[in-house]
Design a protein around this motif. Sequence first.
Motif, PDB file in Angstrom:
ATOM      1  N   SER A 182       0.828  -1.208   0.000  1.00 32.94           N
ATOM      2  CA  SER A 182       0.000   0.000   0.000  1.00 32.94           C
ATOM      3  C   SER A 182       0.863   1.258   0.000  1.00 32.94           C
ATOM      4  O   SER A 182       0.551   2.235  -0.680  1.00 32.94           O
ATOM      5  CB  SER A 182      -0.962   0.002   1.194  1.00 32.94           C
ATOM      6  N   GLN A 183       1.974   1.237   0.739  1.00 31.11           N
ATOM      7  CA  GLN A 183       2.877   2.407   0.738  1.00 31.11           C
ATOM      8  C   GLN A 183       3.518   2.597  -0.647  1.00 31.11           C
ATOM      9  O   GLN A 183       3.694   3.724  -1.109  1.00 31.11           O
ATOM     10  CB  GLN A 183       3.970   2.254   1.812  1.00 31.11           C
ATOM     11  N   VAL A 200      -5.425  12.398  -4.741  1.00 33.38           N
ATOM     12  CA  VAL A 200      -6.020  12.167  -3.424  1.00 33.38           C
ATOM     13  C   VAL A 200      -7.237  11.248  -3.555  1.00 33.38           C
ATOM     14  O   VAL A 200      -7.480  10.398  -2.695  1.00 33.38           O
ATOM     15  CB  VAL A 200      -6.402  13.513  -2.752  1.00 33.38           C
ATOM     16  N   SER A 221      -6.095   7.761  -3.722  1.00 29.60           N
ATOM     17  CA  SER A 221      -5.643   7.374  -2.386  1.00 29.60           C
ATOM     18  C   SER A 221      -6.824   6.991  -1.511  1.00 29.60           C
ATOM     19  O   SER A 221      -6.776   6.020  -0.757  1.00 29.60           O
ATOM     20  CB  SER A 221      -4.858   8.518  -1.730  1.00 29.60           C
ATOM     21  N   ILE A 245       0.750   6.870  -6.524  1.00 26.96           N
ATOM     22  CA  ILE A 245      -0.511   7.571  -6.750  1.00 26.96           C
ATOM     23  C   ILE A 245      -0.369   9.029  -6.300  1.00 26.96           C
ATOM     24  O   ILE A 245      -0.011   9.297  -5.160  1.00 26.96           O
ATOM     25  CB  ILE A 245      -1.658   6.902  -5.955  1.00 26.96           C
ATOM     26  N   THR A 246      -0.640   9.934  -7.205  1.00 24.33           N
ATOM     27  CA  THR A 246      -0.561  11.353  -6.851  1.00 24.33           C
ATOM     28  C   THR A 246      -1.937  11.939  -6.553  1.00 24.33           C
ATOM     29  O   THR A 246      -2.050  12.966  -5.907  1.00 24.33           O
ATOM     30  CB  THR A 246       0.103  12.160  -7.985  1.00 24.33           C
ATOM     31  N   VAL A 252      -2.680   4.373   5.887  1.00 24.28           N
ATOM     32  CA  VAL A 252      -3.047   5.020   4.619  1.00 24.28           C
ATOM     33  C   VAL A 252      -3.767   6.336   4.894  1.00 24.28           C
ATOM     34  O   VAL A 252      -3.527   7.343   4.223  1.00 24.28           O
ATOM     35  CB  VAL A 252      -3.914   4.072   3.751  1.00 24.28           C
ATOM     36  N   LEU A 273      -8.000   3.543  -2.521  1.00 25.14           N
ATOM     37  CA  LEU A 273      -7.168   2.499  -1.917  1.00 25.14           C
ATOM     38  C   LEU A 273      -7.555   2.295  -0.454  1.00 25.14           C
ATOM     39  O   LEU A 273      -7.668   1.160   0.018  1.00 25.14           O
ATOM     40  CB  LEU A 273      -5.680   2.863  -2.032  1.00 25.14           C
ATOM     41  N   ARG A 299      -0.994  14.510   2.716  1.00 22.94           N
ATOM     42  CA  ARG A 299      -1.190  15.068   1.367  1.00 22.94           C
ATOM     43  C   ARG A 299      -2.191  16.219   1.391  1.00 22.94           C
ATOM     44  O   ARG A 299      -1.990  17.233   0.725  1.00 22.94           O
ATOM     45  CB  ARG A 299      -1.665  13.990   0.411  1.00 22.94           C
ATOM     46  N   ILE A 304      -2.816  10.150   3.592  1.00 31.67           N
ATOM     47  CA  ILE A 304      -3.788  11.040   2.950  1.00 31.67           C
ATOM     48  C   ILE A 304      -3.856  12.374   3.694  1.00 31.67           C
ATOM     49  O   ILE A 304      -3.921  13.441   3.078  1.00 31.67           O
ATOM     50  CB  ILE A 304      -5.180  10.362   2.873  1.00 31.67           C
ATOM     51  N   LEU A 328       0.806   4.032  -2.786  1.00 34.05           N
ATOM     52  CA  LEU A 328       0.562   5.425  -2.398  1.00 34.05           C
ATOM     53  C   LEU A 328       1.676   6.333  -2.904  1.00 34.05           C
ATOM     54  O   LEU A 328       1.445   7.495  -3.228  1.00 34.05           O
ATOM     55  CB  LEU A 328       0.442   5.551  -0.876  1.00 34.05           C
TER      56      LEU A 328
END
Length: 195
Positions: free
Chosen positions: A31-32, A41, A44, A38-39, A116, A47, A123, A120, A35
Amino acid sequence: MAKAQGRSSWLNALTMGGGTFFIALAAGYGSQFFLGKITSVILSFALLLLIILAGIIFDIIGVATAAAVEAPLHARAAKKIPGARQGLSLLRNADRVASFCNDVIGDASGTLSGAVGAVIILRLVGQHGAEDILISTLMTAVVAAVTVGGKALGKSFALRQANEIVFFVGRVLYALEKLTGWRPVQNGSRKGRRP
């Protein structure tokens, strides 16, 4: 006899603990990694919802396995319906299946959803310059509400449809067995199971 059962309980606990460690390690790294790639949100959040959903689904399977009875599956197994034998294997290993689904996967998904969620939050704070305490509190509340609400709804469904859920999982295991030759759940003892 009591010593053997005690040893078996310790071995089961160590196996579950070790399994949880490696599953959480692999899922956490995966998952990291995703992440990091993945840019968006929104992706994210997708996920995060996927991880929470996995925890809810496995919780449903664990509760259904503990609540189901063997008789309907025996009838299907007698007719050689694919998945019935695998469903019986789940029921005969109900303690291990429920522990794996509810504890190992459930706890791992809970820990991962928190991690996760934290990414988020970072971000959102970085992109919008928002108040980090407010966002982190809201994110924690949303993750907890979705997880607990989903599991409560899932448990109710699992108790009502226990036999059908176990049969469905048995069919999935049957397909997996046919495809790979791997049998994740071996036939267990009938001791302690309801007819």
